[in-house]
Design a protein around this motif. Sequence first.
Motif, PDB file in Angstrom:
ATOM      1  N   SER A 130       4.252  -3.528   2.246  1.00 40.38           N
ATOM      2  CA  SER A 130       3.422  -2.392   2.619  1.00 40.38           C
ATOM      3  C   SER A 130       3.188  -2.403   4.128  1.00 40.38           C
ATOM      4  CB  SER A 130       2.080  -2.457   1.887  1.00 40.38           C
ATOM      5  OG  SER A 130       1.299  -3.539   2.383  1.00 40.38           O
ATOM      6  N   GLN A 131       2.742  -1.245   4.664  1.00 36.94           N
ATOM      7  CA  GLN A 131       2.520  -1.132   6.105  1.00 36.94           C
ATOM      8  C   GLN A 131       1.499  -2.158   6.603  1.00 36.94           C
ATOM      9  OE1 GLN A 131       2.474   3.165   7.677  1.00 36.94           O
ATOM     10  NE2 GLN A 131       1.761   3.363   5.567  1.00 36.94           N
ATOM     11  N   TYR A 266      -2.591  -0.421  -0.525  1.00 37.51           N
ATOM     12  CA  TYR A 266      -1.406   0.060  -1.228  1.00 37.51           C
ATOM     13  C   TYR A 266      -1.576  -0.138  -2.726  1.00 37.51           C
ATOM     14  CZ  TYR A 266      -0.094  -4.860  -1.685  1.00 37.51           C
ATOM     15  OH  TYR A 266      -0.097  -6.201  -1.994  1.00 37.51           O
ATOM     16  N   THR A 268       1.323  -0.305  -5.887  1.00 36.56           N
ATOM     17  CA  THR A 268       2.743  -0.254  -6.237  1.00 36.56           C
ATOM     18  C   THR A 268       2.928  -0.588  -7.711  1.00 36.56           C
ATOM     19  OG1 THR A 268       3.411  -0.895  -3.999  1.00 36.56           O
ATOM     20  CG2 THR A 268       5.030  -1.197  -5.750  1.00 36.56           C
ATOM     21  N   SER A 282       4.952   4.084  -5.466  1.00 37.38           N
ATOM     22  CA  SER A 282       4.052   3.405  -4.552  1.00 37.38           C
ATOM     23  C   SER A 282       3.322   4.401  -3.659  1.00 37.38           C
ATOM     24  CB  SER A 282       4.830   2.408  -3.675  1.00 37.38           C
ATOM     25  OG  SER A 282       3.970   1.778  -2.736  1.00 37.38           O
ATOM     26  N   ASP A 284       1.025   4.000  -0.104  1.00 39.84           N
ATOM     27  CA  ASP A 284       0.794   2.983   0.918  1.00 39.84           C
ATOM     28  C   ASP A 284       0.132   3.618   2.143  1.00 39.84           C
ATOM     29  OD1 ASP A 284       0.961   0.948   2.790  1.00 39.84           O
ATOM     30  OD2 ASP A 284       3.129   1.112   3.045  1.00 39.84           O
ATOM     31  N   TYR A 285      -1.086   3.184   2.456  1.00 39.77           N
ATOM     32  CA  TYR A 285      -1.880   3.775   3.542  1.00 39.77           C
ATOM     33  C   TYR A 285      -2.200   2.720   4.594  1.00 39.77           C
ATOM     34  CZ  TYR A 285      -6.270   5.107   5.864  1.00 39.77           C
ATOM     35  OH  TYR A 285      -7.254   5.349   6.788  1.00 39.77           O
ATOM     36  N   TYR A 286      -2.109   3.098   5.876  1.00 40.46           N
ATOM     37  CA  TYR A 286      -2.494   2.185   6.956  1.00 40.46           C
ATOM     38  C   TYR A 286      -3.072   2.965   8.131  1.00 40.46           C
ATOM     39  CZ  TYR A 286      -2.339  -1.658  10.321  1.00 40.46           C
ATOM     40  OH  TYR A 286      -2.680  -2.618  11.251  1.00 40.46           O
ATOM     41  N   THR A 297       0.425   7.540   5.775  1.00 45.39           N
ATOM     42  CA  THR A 297       0.478   7.312   4.335  1.00 45.39           C
ATOM     43  C   THR A 297       1.898   7.564   3.838  1.00 45.39           C
ATOM     44  OG1 THR A 297      -1.816   8.065   4.095  1.00 45.39           O
ATOM     45  CG2 THR A 297      -0.489   7.925   2.094  1.00 45.39           C
ATOM     46  N   TYR A 299       4.429   7.847   0.508  1.00 48.86           N
ATOM     47  CA  TYR A 299       4.538   8.044  -0.938  1.00 48.86           C
ATOM     48  C   TYR A 299       5.997   7.778  -1.326  1.00 48.86           C
ATOM     49  CZ  TYR A 299       0.142  10.553  -0.155  1.00 48.86           C
ATOM     50  OH  TYR A 299      -1.137  10.908   0.215  1.00 48.86           O
TER      51      TYR A 299
END
Length: 339
Positions: A130-131, A266, A268, A282, A284-286, A297, A299
């Motif tokens: 993930s980020q 995140y 997943t 998944s 995934d946010y940062y 984000t 997707y």
Amino acid sequence: MKRHLVLSATLAAMMAVMSSSAAMAQKASFLDSIEFHGYGQAGFSYDDQSNRHTNGFNLKRTLLWAKAHITDRWSFQFMHDFNSVVQEYYTDYRFSNDKSFSVRLGQFKHSFSMENPMSPTQLELIDVYSQAVLYLAGEGPDPLFGVNYGRDLGMMFYGDLFNNHLHYELAVMNGEGVNCKDKNEDKDFIARLEVKPVEHLRFVVSGQKGKGHARDTVVWNPSVKKGDDYRRDRVSVGAEFKTDVVSLRGEYLAGKDGEVKSQGAYLTGRVTVAPNFDLIGSVDYYDFNTSNHRKQTNYTAGVQYWFYKKCRVQLQYTRCQRGFADNYNWLQGQLQVAF
């Protein structure tokens, strides 16, 4: 006289055969104590980031490692990525009769986050981590810390307690990453606690406190200049439910570099819908800087097919939504061969 010569020659031949057999047995025993493993990941990628259509084949990883079991308690591992650098060289020693107390010394993957200690061959996403893990665990994208593949030099104490329901890791590391001497007098301290209350379920908490030495500058953290020593702290909390049919892993991570705070999360998942065939999803946010909300984000949706043990083919589409630039699309395919 002739009889004595024949007897002596026979004895000499028997001793030579016995010596050769002993040497071969010793050699076989030595080879049996060494494990060899490796994997390669290659594929293609297409994206339209910044209104430019980019595509190409890639070879992401070609790793080979050997683990020597010197005794039943003492081992040594060496890992090299032929696509980059020597990544691991460490020795483990288990002090207890069970697995409650062991020590590791050398260069190895550190304990921060759920995902970082996991092998890319196990993770669902082609982009692997993930980020938040990529940036906060030192996997590569952060210019301040450089490309370090989530590894560092140091010493770690670890073990399993209460019939493997509790796993702990306590480490002191240089904080400079792979194949690099410490550039300040401070050390990084990393702790990890993993609880497995029931089968298939685990909860993980980890943290890191230390001081980095900036290798470069970065736009989202202008207060840290190249060559500065800066505060580098992290914390994460996550959970995973995993069976042969379904898995779901989520985690929240936060960091502080100098005076800039960042955070990410995140979720997943994987569902097996046919023999050896999985659906992958998944979110995934940062947020690189929580003060000005420089966030992204991702997707992701995809499929994978395991055609032989650890070998698979993957296809995934990712929609990348950014608050600081244009959104873009990302299509990836990958072949993994491992043994």
